[in-house]
Design a protein around this motif. Structure first.
Motif, PDB file in Angstrom:
ATOM      1  N   GLU A  19      92.326  32.274  -4.017  1.00  0.00           N
ATOM      2  CA  GLU A  19      93.143  32.155  -5.230  1.00  0.00           C
ATOM      3  C   GLU A  19      92.337  32.488  -6.472  1.00  0.00           C
ATOM      4  N   HIS A  20      91.090  32.037  -6.506  1.00  0.00           N
ATOM      5  CA  HIS A  20      90.213  32.356  -7.643  1.00  0.00           C
ATOM      6  C   HIS A  20      89.981  33.863  -7.728  1.00  0.00           C
ATOM      7  N   GLU A  21      89.710  34.475  -6.582  1.00  0.00           N
ATOM      8  CA  GLU A  21      89.457  35.919  -6.564  1.00  0.00           C
ATOM      9  C   GLU A  21      90.703  36.695  -6.985  1.00  0.00           C
ATOM     10  N   ARG A  22      91.880  36.214  -6.589  1.00  0.00           N
ATOM     11  CA  ARG A  22      93.129  36.883  -6.971  1.00  0.00           C
ATOM     12  C   ARG A  22      93.325  36.831  -8.486  1.00  0.00           C
ATOM     13  N   VAL A  23      93.016  35.708  -9.100  1.00  0.00           N
ATOM     14  CA  VAL A  23      93.121  35.587 -10.558  1.00  0.00           C
ATOM     15  C   VAL A  23      92.138  36.536 -11.244  1.00  0.00           C
ATOM     16  N   GLU A  24      90.902  36.552 -10.754  1.00  0.00           N
ATOM     17  CA  GLU A  24      89.876  37.440 -11.327  1.00  0.00           C
ATOM     18  C   GLU A  24      90.292  38.907 -11.214  1.00  0.00           C
ATOM     19  N   LEU A  25      90.801  39.295 -10.052  1.00  0.00           N
ATOM     20  CA  LEU A  25      91.234  40.678  -9.849  1.00  0.00           C
ATOM     21  C   LEU A  25      92.446  41.007 -10.722  1.00  0.00           C
ATOM     22  N   GLY A  26      93.328  40.052 -10.909  1.00  0.00           N
ATOM     23  CA  GLY A  26      94.479  40.256 -11.789  1.00  0.00           C
ATOM     24  C   GLY A  26      94.037  40.523 -13.223  1.00  0.00           C
ATOM     25  N   THR A  27      93.034  39.805 -13.662  1.00  0.00           N
ATOM     26  CA  THR A  27      92.481  40.017 -15.002  1.00  0.00           C
ATOM     27  C   THR A  27      91.838  41.396 -15.103  1.00  0.00           C
ATOM     28  N   GLN A  28      91.078  41.776 -14.072  1.00  0.00           N
ATOM     29  CA  GLN A  28      90.456  43.107 -14.045  1.00  0.00           C
ATOM     30  C   GLN A  28      91.519  44.197 -14.078  1.00  0.00           C
ATOM     31  N   SER A  66      89.156  58.294 -12.131  1.00  0.00           N
ATOM     32  CA  SER A  66      88.266  57.206 -11.730  1.00  0.00           C
ATOM     33  C   SER A  66      88.942  55.858 -11.986  1.00  0.00           C
ATOM     34  N   ALA A  67      89.556  55.702 -13.149  1.00  0.00           N
ATOM     35  CA  ALA A  67      90.248  54.458 -13.485  1.00  0.00           C
ATOM     36  C   ALA A  67      91.403  54.201 -12.518  1.00  0.00           C
ATOM     37  N   LEU A  68      92.140  55.258 -12.168  1.00  0.00           N
ATOM     38  CA  LEU A  68      93.247  55.096 -11.226  1.00  0.00           C
ATOM     39  C   LEU A  68      92.747  54.704  -9.834  1.00  0.00           C
ATOM     40  N   SER A  69      91.617  55.262  -9.424  1.00  0.00           N
ATOM     41  CA  SER A  69      91.034  54.916  -8.129  1.00  0.00           C
ATOM     42  C   SER A  69      90.620  53.447  -8.108  1.00  0.00           C
ATOM     43  N   ILE A  70      89.958  53.005  -9.158  1.00  0.00           N
ATOM     44  CA  ILE A  70      89.545  51.600  -9.256  1.00  0.00           C
ATOM     45  C   ILE A  70      90.779  50.703  -9.292  1.00  0.00           C
ATOM     46  N   GLU A  71      91.779  51.113 -10.060  1.00  0.00           N
ATOM     47  CA  GLU A  71      93.024  50.348 -10.148  1.00  0.00           C
ATOM     48  C   GLU A  71      93.669  50.203  -8.766  1.00  0.00           C
ATOM     49  N   ASN A  72      93.715  51.287  -8.005  1.00  0.00           N
ATOM     50  CA  ASN A  72      94.296  51.234  -6.659  1.00  0.00           C
ATOM     51  C   ASN A  72      93.497  50.317  -5.741  1.00  0.00           C
ATOM     52  N   ASN A  73      92.169  50.350  -5.854  1.00  0.00           N
ATOM     53  CA  ASN A  73      91.319  49.470  -5.045  1.00  0.00           C
ATOM     54  C   ASN A  73      91.563  47.999  -5.384  1.00  0.00           C
ATOM     55  N   VAL A  74      91.700  47.702  -6.669  1.00  0.00           N
ATOM     56  CA  VAL A  74      91.953  46.327  -7.094  1.00  0.00           C
ATOM     57  C   VAL A  74      93.322  45.871  -6.585  1.00  0.00           C
ATOM     58  N   ARG A  75      94.336  46.738  -6.719  1.00  0.00           N
ATOM     59  CA  ARG A  75      95.681  46.402  -6.211  1.00  0.00           C
ATOM     60  C   ARG A  75      95.641  46.140  -4.703  1.00  0.00           C
ATOM     61  N   ASP A  76      94.884  46.948  -3.980  1.00  0.00           N
ATOM     62  CA  ASP A  76      94.765  46.787  -2.532  1.00  0.00           C
ATOM     63  C   ASP A  76      94.135  45.430  -2.188  1.00  0.00           C
ATOM     64  N   LEU A  77      93.091  45.060  -2.900  1.00  0.00           N
ATOM     65  CA  LEU A  77      92.443  43.764  -2.656  1.00  0.00           C
ATOM     66  C   LEU A  77      93.387  42.606  -2.971  1.00  0.00           C
ATOM     67  N   ILE A  78      94.143  42.736  -4.060  1.00  0.00           N
ATOM     68  CA  ILE A  78      95.108  41.688  -4.410  1.00  0.00           C
ATOM     69  C   ILE A  78      96.140  41.541  -3.290  1.00  0.00           C
ATOM     70  N   GLN A  79      96.595  42.656  -2.760  1.00  0.00           N
ATOM     71  CA  GLN A  79      97.564  42.632  -1.662  1.00  0.00           C
ATOM     72  C   GLN A  79      96.952  41.979  -0.415  1.00  0.00           C
ATOM     73  N   LYS A  80      95.711  42.325  -0.093  1.00  0.00           N
ATOM     74  CA  LYS A  80      95.045  41.743   1.072  1.00  0.00           C
ATOM     75  C   LYS A  80      94.877  40.236   0.903  1.00  0.00           C
ATOM     76  N   TYR A 113      89.798  37.859   3.684  1.00  0.00           N
ATOM     77  CA  TYR A 113      91.095  38.509   3.865  1.00  0.00           C
ATOM     78  C   TYR A 113      91.107  39.422   5.093  1.00  0.00           C
ATOM     79  N   ALA A 114      90.060  39.350   5.925  1.00  0.00           N
ATOM     80  CA  ALA A 114      90.004  40.167   7.145  1.00  0.00           C
ATOM     81  C   ALA A 114      91.146  39.781   8.076  1.00  0.00           C
ATOM     82  N   THR A 115      91.748  40.782   8.710  1.00  0.00           N
ATOM     83  CA  THR A 115      92.859  40.540   9.630  1.00  0.00           C
ATOM     84  C   THR A 115      92.519  40.940  11.060  1.00  0.00           C
ATOM     85  N   LEU A 116      91.354  41.541  11.245  1.00  0.00           N
ATOM     86  CA  LEU A 116      90.935  41.986  12.570  1.00  0.00           C
ATOM     87  C   LEU A 116      89.557  41.431  12.899  1.00  0.00           C
TER      88      LEU A 116
END
Length: 128
Positions: A19-28, A66-80, A113-116
């Motif tokens: 939950e803490h990491e999700r908040v931090e990533l949301g801010t980023q 570059s910003a879009l790539s980072i944004e996509n990575n952050v969104r992916d982590l939030i989803q995970k 957040y590992a699933t495997l």
């Protein structure tokens, strides 16, 4: 030897961490979005000669990609992270989605957040 399931205290700590990491990533993510969309290409290039303007446009495009790539990575982590929290609620946290065995504790501690499990994650990586 089968891995032992997580204790209630371990799950509580993982939930707190996720939950803490999700908040931090949301801010980023918010910061990235504000920064990348606040400047238009015209503002970035300013008044320059044709050659300089062309180079500035290229730099702007590279920075934007570059910003879009980072944004996509952050969104992916939030989803995970969201998926991991759902699995916690369903009682499936730490269980491999492919083989149904417990994911190694060291792996979950490194990537909550590992699933495997490691074996199935390696097999999936080889398929890519």
């Amino acid at each position: 030897m089968a891995a032992k399931p997580f204790t209630k205290d371990e799950l509580k700590e993982f939930r707190k961490r996720l939950e803490h990491e999700r908040v931090e990533l949301g801010t980023q993510l918010k910061d990235i979005e504000e920064e990348s969309f606040s400047s238009t290409q015209a503002e970035m290039s300013g008044e320059t000669g044709f050659d300089e303007e062309f180079a500035d446009a290229g730099s702007f495009t590279l920075e934007r990609e570059s910003a879009l790539s980072i944004e996509n990575n952050v969104r992916d982590l939030i989803q995970k992270i969201g998926h991991a929290l759902e699995r916690m609620d369903d009682g499936k946290f730490g269980v491999c989605e492919r083989c149904g065995k417990m994911i190694e504790k060291a792996r979950i501690k490194a990537l909550p957040y590992a699933t495997l499990c490691i074996k199935d994650a390696q097999a999936e990586a080889r398929l890519r």
